[in-house]
Design an enzyme around this catalytic site. Sequence first.
Site, PDB file in Angstrom:
ATOM      1  N   ASN A 160       0.879  -1.173   0.000  1.00 16.83           N
ATOM      2  CA  ASN A 160       0.000   0.000   0.000  1.00 16.83           C
ATOM      3  C   ASN A 160       0.917   1.225   0.000  1.00 16.83           C
ATOM      4  O   ASN A 160       1.436   1.618   1.046  1.00 16.83           O
ATOM      5  CB  ASN A 160      -0.883  -0.054   1.252  1.00 16.83           C
ATOM      6  CG  ASN A 160      -1.781   1.161   1.382  1.00 16.83           C
ATOM      7  OD1 ASN A 160      -1.705   2.104   0.590  1.00 16.83           O
ATOM      8  ND2 ASN A 160      -2.635   1.147   2.396  1.00 16.83           N
ATOM      9  N   ARG A 198      -2.671  -2.147  -3.207  1.00  8.90           N
ATOM     10  CA  ARG A 198      -3.815  -1.275  -2.949  1.00  8.90           C
ATOM     11  C   ARG A 198      -3.737  -0.101  -3.927  1.00  8.90           C
ATOM     12  O   ARG A 198      -2.706   0.563  -4.023  1.00  8.90           O
ATOM     13  CB  ARG A 198      -3.789  -0.747  -1.519  1.00  8.90           C
ATOM     14  CG  ARG A 198      -4.995   0.117  -1.288  1.00  8.90           C
ATOM     15  CD  ARG A 198      -4.930   0.888  -0.022  1.00  8.90           C
ATOM     16  NE  ARG A 198      -6.129   1.691   0.069  1.00  8.90           N
ATOM     17  CZ  ARG A 198      -6.168   2.858   0.688  1.00  8.90           C
ATOM     18  NH1 ARG A 198      -5.099   3.331   1.271  1.00  8.90           N
ATOM     19  NH2 ARG A 198      -7.287   3.527   0.724  1.00  8.90           N
ATOM     20  N   HIS A 211     -12.772   3.701   0.017  1.00  5.35           N
ATOM     21  CA  HIS A 211     -12.842   2.724   1.123  1.00  5.35           C
ATOM     22  C   HIS A 211     -13.623   1.466   0.712  1.00  5.35           C
ATOM     23  O   HIS A 211     -14.117   0.727   1.562  1.00  5.35           O
ATOM     24  CB  HIS A 211     -13.565   3.307   2.369  1.00  5.35           C
ATOM     25  CG  HIS A 211     -12.815   4.368   3.095  1.00  5.35           C
ATOM     26  ND1 HIS A 211     -13.476   5.404   3.744  1.00  5.35           N
ATOM     27  CD2 HIS A 211     -11.514   4.572   3.302  1.00  5.35           C
ATOM     28  CE1 HIS A 211     -12.591   6.201   4.304  1.00  5.35           C
ATOM     29  NE2 HIS A 211     -11.381   5.715   4.059  1.00  5.35           N
ATOM     30  N   HIS A 243     -17.451   3.350   7.886  1.00  5.16           N
ATOM     31  CA  HIS A 243     -15.988   3.297   8.056  1.00  5.16           C
ATOM     32  C   HIS A 243     -15.590   4.666   8.608  1.00  5.16           C
ATOM     33  O   HIS A 243     -15.552   5.655   7.869  1.00  5.16           O
ATOM     34  CB  HIS A 243     -15.322   3.021   6.702  1.00  5.16           C
ATOM     35  CG  HIS A 243     -13.828   3.007   6.742  1.00  5.16           C
ATOM     36  ND1 HIS A 243     -13.064   1.885   6.514  1.00  5.16           N
ATOM     37  CD2 HIS A 243     -12.939   3.995   6.999  1.00  5.16           C
ATOM     38  CE1 HIS A 243     -11.785   2.176   6.625  1.00  5.16           C
ATOM     39  NE2 HIS A 243     -11.677   3.460   6.911  1.00  5.16           N
ATOM     40  N   GLY A 289     -10.179   9.490   7.870  1.00  2.00           N
ATOM     41  CA  GLY A 289     -11.149   9.670   6.785  1.00  2.00           C
ATOM     42  C   GLY A 289     -12.374   8.845   7.130  1.00  2.00           C
ATOM     43  O   GLY A 289     -12.257   7.846   7.851  1.00  2.00           O
ATOM     44  N   ARG A 309     -11.144  16.789   6.946  1.00  4.25           N
ATOM     45  CA  ARG A 309     -11.891  17.104   5.722  1.00  4.25           C
ATOM     46  C   ARG A 309     -13.312  17.517   6.082  1.00  4.25           C
ATOM     47  O   ARG A 309     -13.913  16.961   7.008  1.00  4.25           O
ATOM     48  CB  ARG A 309     -11.963  15.884   4.794  1.00  4.25           C
ATOM     49  CG  ARG A 309     -10.629  15.479   4.242  1.00  4.25           C
ATOM     50  CD  ARG A 309     -10.811  14.377   3.206  1.00  4.25           C
ATOM     51  NE  ARG A 309      -9.598  13.588   3.119  1.00  4.25           N
ATOM     52  CZ  ARG A 309      -9.565  12.261   3.150  1.00  4.25           C
ATOM     53  NH1 ARG A 309     -10.673  11.555   3.240  1.00  4.25           N
ATOM     54  NH2 ARG A 309      -8.416  11.636   3.077  1.00  4.25           N
ATOM     55  N   GLU A 353      -8.620  -4.713   5.166  1.00  2.00           N
ATOM     56  CA  GLU A 353      -8.486  -4.511   3.720  1.00  2.00           C
ATOM     57  C   GLU A 353      -7.391  -5.402   3.138  1.00  2.00           C
ATOM     58  O   GLU A 353      -7.502  -5.887   2.006  1.00  2.00           O
ATOM     59  CB  GLU A 353      -8.196  -3.029   3.432  1.00  2.00           C
ATOM     60  CG  GLU A 353      -9.401  -2.154   3.712  1.00  2.00           C
ATOM     61  CD  GLU A 353      -9.053  -0.715   4.027  1.00  2.00           C
ATOM     62  OE1 GLU A 353      -8.527  -0.466   5.135  1.00  2.00           O
ATOM     63  OE2 GLU A 353      -9.302   0.161   3.196  1.00  2.00           O
TER      64      GLU A 353
END
Length: 412
Positions: free
Chosen positions: A7, A90, A179, A207, A211, A240, A386
């Site tokens: 990743n 990823r 996600h 999730h 984020g 964010r 993940e």
Amino acid sequence: MSILTLNCGSSSVKYSVYDPEPKSFVCRGIVERVGLSGSFLRQQHGQAESRIERDCADHSAAVQLVLEVLTTGDSSPVRDVASIRAVGHRTVHGGEKFARSARVTPELVKTLDALSSLAPLHNPPNLAGIRAAQALLPDIPHVAVFDTAFHQTMPPEAYLYPLPYEWYERHGIRRYGFHGTSHLYVSKRAAVLLGRPYDTLRIVTLHVGNGASAAAVCCGRSVDTSMGFTPLEGLVMGTRCGWIDPAIPLFVMQAEGLDAAEMDRLLNKQSGLLGLTGRFSDRRDIEKAADEGDARCTHAIAIEALSLKKVIGAYAAAMGGLDCVVFTAGVGENSARIREKALSGLAFLGIHLDPAANEHARGGKAEARISRTDSPVRVLVIPTDEELVIAEDSLAILEGRFDAPDFDYSFD
Ligand code: AMP
């Protein structure tokens, strides 16, 4: 046999080694400060934690360091490079091209390059990782696993914005969602835990980490999700803004003479909970300050919880009902307070929280049911994984099983 997952972020390379027999991770690690001075690698292998300091000028040097650390020493996680049979990468943005994972080919690399304009912060480092790993391990399959893929089942009414249609045609402006690998994993795992067929369930997956995104998973398909054209849309996040009136940035740009790049930074890095509190994006700090009487932190928690509550209601309406709500990621797995506030007052939807089970479900990476036993809607806490999806997809592609009509995950 080992499957390596990678990743690659702008200045980091996270990795793990998966052993398909007995379906477990042998080790996980990260190289930090890639491309900066003072790079270092941290690895957890069984009980052993190691740290190696070595400058890595780019992703290629970092992947090289990872391979060296994985294969050196008597009790190394991987016997030798030859026992790595596939690499799963990823990959953030697959655009409309990829509705599922795919083997990396020269054509796929070209497509990813072209998609970089949609994800300028993420796809270039993902590609750098793919190129570096392919150069070092040229003879094995490399697989791209996309954050956007799971949401490609959304219908047009969920993915089209009420904007000039030419923007969609000319620039690909639509909801993609992110996600996706996490939403896929926790929704499938929820079906296993409930003992019910995946394709009969209406699930809202939340999730919530630094984020945050929600997904409506109806009968095994993502039918809506809160992140959009970029990961900036949707729920209140650490830094964010999520959903706001789009006129606000335009107003402030004019009022304060800011350019687009500065506004982009403010909305992505200085908004959300950090903007609201003026101090913190980490929910632990916010909860502590709220307990000490900080009014802005108290409001921030309420605002985040309300954004979760509203999305649960909206997605229940979109799916025509609700069977299960799943919380995952750093906050979803750990913050009993956010979960309790997000779910309060939702008895009319059939959601009844078990306060003791909710309090108990934190840390420890354990799965838990936090709804009362008589709650028509089940509420679950499921630690996301993940890497497991990335490793399983890579393995299935390696073994030629991925395109079989009956391919599915057995997350049980
Ligand atoms: P992630 O992006 O999934 O790694 O999640 C990071 C977020 O999880 C940070 O904002 C953390 O504050 C939050 N988090 C981790 N542990 C806890 C906890 N015990 N209580 C509240 N928030 C937590």
